[in-house]
Design a protein around this motif. Sequence first.
Motif, PDB file in Angstrom:
ATOM      1  N   GLY A  28       0.775  -1.241   0.000  1.00 53.89           N
ATOM      2  CA  GLY A  28       0.000   0.000   0.000  1.00 53.89           C
ATOM      3  C   GLY A  28       0.809   1.294   0.000  1.00 53.89           C
ATOM      4  N   TYR A  29       2.067   1.237  -0.393  1.00 57.57           N
ATOM      5  CA  TYR A  29       2.818   2.491  -0.567  1.00 57.57           C
ATOM      6  C   TYR A  29       2.400   3.066  -1.925  1.00 57.57           C
ATOM      7  CZ  TYR A  29       5.495   1.101   3.494  1.00 57.57           C
ATOM      8  OH  TYR A  29       5.843   0.747   4.772  1.00 57.57           O
ATOM      9  N   SER A  30       2.225   4.406  -1.987  1.00 59.28           N
ATOM     10  CA  SER A  30       1.625   4.935  -3.211  1.00 59.28           C
ATOM     11  C   SER A  30       2.611   5.650  -4.125  1.00 59.28           C
ATOM     12  CB  SER A  30       0.451   5.865  -2.868  1.00 59.28           C
ATOM     13  OG  SER A  30       0.930   6.959  -2.133  1.00 59.28           O
ATOM     14  N   ALA A  31       3.893   5.699  -3.751  1.00 62.68           N
ATOM     15  CA  ALA A  31       4.914   6.257  -4.645  1.00 62.68           C
ATOM     16  C   ALA A  31       6.270   5.709  -4.220  1.00 62.68           C
ATOM     17  CB  ALA A  31       4.924   7.787  -4.574  1.00 62.68           C
ATOM     18  N   ILE A  32       7.205   5.716  -5.173  1.00 65.29           N
ATOM     19  CA  ILE A  32       8.559   5.228  -4.886  1.00 65.29           C
ATOM     20  C   ILE A  32       9.530   6.399  -4.987  1.00 65.29           C
ATOM     21  CG2 ILE A  32      10.431   3.680  -5.643  1.00 65.29           C
ATOM     22  CD1 ILE A  32       8.003   2.113  -4.651  1.00 65.29           C
ATOM     23  N   VAL A  33      10.238   6.657  -3.900  1.00 65.98           N
ATOM     24  CA  VAL A  33      11.277   7.697  -3.881  1.00 65.98           C
ATOM     25  C   VAL A  33      12.618   6.982  -4.061  1.00 65.98           C
ATOM     26  CG1 VAL A  33      12.477   9.354  -2.401  1.00 65.98           C
ATOM     27  CG2 VAL A  33       9.972   9.245  -2.377  1.00 65.98           C
ATOM     28  N   VAL A  34      13.315   7.275  -5.147  1.00 66.14           N
ATOM     29  CA  VAL A  34      14.582   6.587  -5.416  1.00 66.14           C
ATOM     30  C   VAL A  34      15.723   7.523  -5.049  1.00 66.14           C
ATOM     31  CG1 VAL A  34      15.925   5.357  -7.142  1.00 66.14           C
ATOM     32  CG2 VAL A  34      13.428   5.477  -7.366  1.00 66.14           C
ATOM     33  N   GLU A  89      10.052  -0.709 -15.516  1.00 73.01           N
ATOM     34  CA  GLU A  89       9.542  -2.052 -15.857  1.00 73.01           C
ATOM     35  C   GLU A  89       8.992  -2.780 -14.637  1.00 73.01           C
ATOM     36  OE1 GLU A  89      12.831  -4.261 -17.558  1.00 73.01           O
ATOM     37  OE2 GLU A  89      13.042  -2.640 -19.045  1.00 73.01           O
ATOM     38  N   HIS A  90       9.483  -2.403 -13.444  1.00 78.77           N
ATOM     39  CA  HIS A  90       9.106  -3.173 -12.258  1.00 78.77           C
ATOM     40  C   HIS A  90       8.098  -2.510 -11.343  1.00 78.77           C
ATOM     41  CE1 HIS A  90      12.540  -5.557 -13.543  1.00 78.77           C
ATOM     42  NE2 HIS A  90      11.949  -6.552 -12.893  1.00 78.77           N
ATOM     43  N   THR A  91       7.617  -1.324 -11.701  1.00 78.29           N
ATOM     44  CA  THR A  91       6.552  -0.734 -10.872  1.00 78.29           C
ATOM     45  C   THR A  91       5.678   0.206 -11.695  1.00 78.29           C
ATOM     46  OG1 THR A  91       6.003   0.509  -8.876  1.00 78.29           O
ATOM     47  CG2 THR A  91       7.970   1.223 -10.043  1.00 78.29           C
ATOM     48  N   ASN A  92       4.413   0.245 -11.304  1.00 74.93           N
ATOM     49  CA  ASN A  92       3.488   1.206 -11.926  1.00 74.93           C
ATOM     50  C   ASN A  92       3.305   2.437 -11.066  1.00 74.93           C
ATOM     51  OD1 ASN A  92       2.882  -0.405 -14.166  1.00 74.93           O
ATOM     52  ND2 ASN A  92       1.541  -1.678 -12.889  1.00 74.93           N
ATOM     53  N   LEU A  93       3.941   2.448  -9.901  1.00 73.22           N
ATOM     54  CA  LEU A  93       3.785   3.599  -9.003  1.00 73.22           C
ATOM     55  C   LEU A  93       4.580   4.788  -9.535  1.00 73.22           C
ATOM     56  CD1 LEU A  93       4.227   1.801  -5.544  1.00 73.22           C
ATOM     57  CD2 LEU A  93       2.089   2.574  -6.599  1.00 73.22           C
ATOM     58  N   PRO A  94       4.179   6.003  -9.134  1.00 74.90           N
ATOM     59  CA  PRO A  94       5.000   7.171  -9.502  1.00 74.90           C
ATOM     60  C   PRO A  94       6.437   6.992  -8.996  1.00 74.90           C
ATOM     61  CG  PRO A  94       2.938   7.867  -8.431  1.00 74.90           C
ATOM     62  CD  PRO A  94       2.999   6.371  -8.328  1.00 74.90           C
ATOM     63  N   ILE A  95       7.392   7.363  -9.845  1.00 70.85           N
ATOM     64  CA  ILE A  95       8.824   7.275  -9.480  1.00 70.85           C
ATOM     65  C   ILE A  95       9.355   8.692  -9.280  1.00 70.85           C
ATOM     66  CG2 ILE A  95      11.129   6.648 -10.342  1.00 70.85           C
ATOM     67  CD1 ILE A  95       9.784   4.338 -11.886  1.00 70.85           C
ATOM     68  N   ILE A  96       9.907   8.928  -8.098  1.00 73.60           N
ATOM     69  CA  ILE A  96      10.392  10.273  -7.742  1.00 73.60           C
ATOM     70  C   ILE A  96      11.886  10.150  -7.432  1.00 73.60           C
ATOM     71  CG2 ILE A  96      10.071  12.202  -6.135  1.00 73.60           C
ATOM     72  CD1 ILE A  96       7.317  10.712  -5.433  1.00 73.60           C
ATOM     73  N   LEU A  97      12.707  10.935  -8.128  1.00 73.65           N
ATOM     74  CA  LEU A  97      14.154  10.829  -7.908  1.00 73.65           C
ATOM     75  C   LEU A  97      14.602  11.827  -6.850  1.00 73.65           C
ATOM     76  CD1 LEU A  97      15.465  10.419 -11.578  1.00 73.65           C
ATOM     77  CD2 LEU A  97      14.689   8.656  -9.966  1.00 73.65           C
ATOM     78  N   GLN A 150      13.848  10.551 -18.977  1.00 70.59           N
ATOM     79  CA  GLN A 150      13.595   9.151 -18.594  1.00 70.59           C
ATOM     80  C   GLN A 150      12.139   8.938 -18.179  1.00 70.59           C
ATOM     81  OE1 GLN A 150      15.665   6.603 -18.918  1.00 70.59           O
ATOM     82  NE2 GLN A 150      17.141   8.035 -19.803  1.00 70.59           N
ATOM     83  N   GLY A 151      11.365   9.997 -18.186  1.00 72.13           N
ATOM     84  CA  GLY A 151       9.934   9.852 -17.899  1.00 72.13           C
ATOM     85  C   GLY A 151       9.600   9.638 -16.433  1.00 72.13           C
ATOM     86  N   VAL A 152      10.448  10.118 -15.520  1.00 68.60           N
ATOM     87  CA  VAL A 152      10.086   9.940 -14.105  1.00 68.60           C
ATOM     88  C   VAL A 152       8.958  10.905 -13.744  1.00 68.60           C
ATOM     89  CG1 VAL A 152      12.427   9.181 -13.521  1.00 68.60           C
ATOM     90  CG2 VAL A 152      11.740  11.561 -13.061  1.00 68.60           C
ATOM     91  N   ASP A 153       8.350  10.669 -12.585  1.00 66.47           N
ATOM     92  CA  ASP A 153       7.135  11.413 -12.235  1.00 66.47           C
ATOM     93  C   ASP A 153       7.376  12.588 -11.296  1.00 66.47           C
ATOM     94  OD1 ASP A 153       5.051   9.422 -13.407  1.00 66.47           O
ATOM     95  OD2 ASP A 153       6.494   8.193 -12.318  1.00 66.47           O
ATOM     96  N   GLY A 154       8.555  12.668 -10.692  1.00 66.68           N
ATOM     97  CA  GLY A 154       8.822  13.767  -9.775  1.00 66.68           C
ATOM     98  C   GLY A 154      10.291  13.803  -9.396  1.00 66.68           C
ATOM     99  N   ILE A 155      10.674  14.931  -8.773  1.00 63.39           N
ATOM    100  CA  ILE A 155      12.084  15.145  -8.387  1.00 63.39           C
ATOM    101  C   ILE A 155      12.099  15.690  -6.968  1.00 63.39           C
ATOM    102  CG2 ILE A 155      13.965  16.831  -8.735  1.00 63.39           C
ATOM    103  CD1 ILE A 155      13.558  16.591 -11.685  1.00 63.39           C
ATOM    104  N   ILE A 156      13.059  15.243  -6.178  1.00 67.24           N
ATOM    105  CA  ILE A 156      13.288  15.890  -4.882  1.00 67.24           C
ATOM    106  C   ILE A 156      14.687  16.521  -4.907  1.00 67.24           C
ATOM    107  CG2 ILE A 156      13.414  15.623  -2.369  1.00 67.24           C
ATOM    108  CD1 ILE A 156      11.583  13.143  -2.672  1.00 67.24           C
ATOM    109  N   VAL A 157      14.709  17.842  -4.848  1.00 72.05           N
ATOM    110  CA  VAL A 157      15.985  18.560  -4.777  1.00 72.05           C
ATOM    111  C   VAL A 157      16.489  18.393  -3.345  1.00 72.05           C
ATOM    112  CG1 VAL A 157      17.068  20.831  -4.927  1.00 72.05           C
ATOM    113  CG2 VAL A 157      15.252  20.196  -6.537  1.00 72.05           C
ATOM    114  N   SER A 158      17.675  17.800  -3.215  1.00 72.49           N
ATOM    115  CA  SER A 158      18.154  17.447  -1.881  1.00 72.49           C
ATOM    116  C   SER A 158      19.647  17.188  -1.927  1.00 72.49           C
ATOM    117  CB  SER A 158      17.442  16.154  -1.428  1.00 72.49           C
ATOM    118  OG  SER A 158      18.061  15.584  -0.293  1.00 72.49           O
TER     119      SER A 158
END
Length: 379
Positions: free
Chosen positions: A162-168, A242-250, A265-273
């Motif tokens: 049930g996590y709704s986004a992936i922060v990489v 390929e391995h997740t349909n969740l939003p990917i945030i770098l 690369q089509g990611v869904d969000g960015i975290i400036v950090s």
Amino acid sequence: FDIYSTMHSPDPERLPVILEDWEKLAREKLADGPYYYIAGGAGGEHTMRENLKAFTDVKIVPRMLRDVDKRDLSINLFGDIFPSPVLHAPIGVQSIIHKDGEIGSALACAELGVPYIASSASTVPMEKIAEAMGDAPRWFQLYWSRDPDITASFLKRAEASGYSAIVVTLDTPMMAWREYDLKNVYLPFLAGEGVGNYFTDPAFQAKLEKNPQEDPQAAIMHWTKVFGNTSLSWKDIAFLREHTNLPIILKGILHPDDAKLAMEQGVDGIIVSNHGGRQVDGAIGALDALPEIVDVVEGNIPVLMDSGIRRGSDIIKAIALGAEGVLIGRPLMYGLAVAGQRGVKEVLQHMLADLDITMGLAGQSSVSRLDNSILRKSE
Ligand code: FNR
């Protein structure tokens, strides 16, 4: 006036109001190893200081007579509405801070509707955090392992629980040069803290001769080999897609060219950090990096930021410079150290009350409508 009128005269049991007092109390409670693990930064801690300076260099110019009776702090991210622009930054090994650990922090967030970002390096496995949180909002932070099977398995587990986004997190393919930790000979992972997601992972276990409970030392040795991955490059983002349909945030973007590559690369969000100044010492302050990144992103994907947010006015500055949300790190860990779940909740509540009041006093009634017309930068 609610806040002032509900306060009581000084009570020795009362938790701190002054932000710096939380850190002082945490210092008193914790041994050198864990305290410096939280409070310290990389190298000479120049970037850690730069993060704070970047905020003081930007000033708010308040506006008057703008009917701020009703104030809306809410934001919309990936289709979800959150009550404020504040998220709990991913933080590992919370077991070294307080027995409430990650579950305590996650529950404090759940009480307030603040999204909790569970770290790959949590001591408690992600499924346990998810179970404690019920329906409350949560994202999962990925440390991208050298073993692709572990990475794929973490993504699958996060989706299933049930996590709704992936922060990489991209800025930590290895631990930085952290002088206090080296001096204190303190790396919590080597004592088996922060490995909860790995030790319970089927892909991790499949590479061991004995299971981690039977031979924890061998499991820790294996963890040191697979934790990070210094060989990654931009083309590898496709693997995550390929391995997740969740939003990917770098997380960990500081250069505008990397923001462009992220969008390609089509990611869904960015975290400036800059990881709270814990990775590249000498790196640019995160708030200083934000405007150029917001410029190249041109509103195509949400940009969030962290590193150095301490008070409500800092949140206003980051949002006015184009961030859609902010992550808070160390202040919440000082809250956890001092008073467990209750401490995290209290620090968050203070920050949100401060944000609400300062918004009103600056003549601003909506977080989503803040812009840089209320800011000036000192030369
Ligand atoms: C972190 N941070 C972090 N980031 C991440 O992506 N995964 C993690 O496991 C951790 N662990 C972690 C532990 C501790 C003790 C700290 C202080 C930080 C970085 C964190 O998410 C965030 O980027 C910074 O903490 C933000 O800076 P401030 O708010 O601490 O200045």
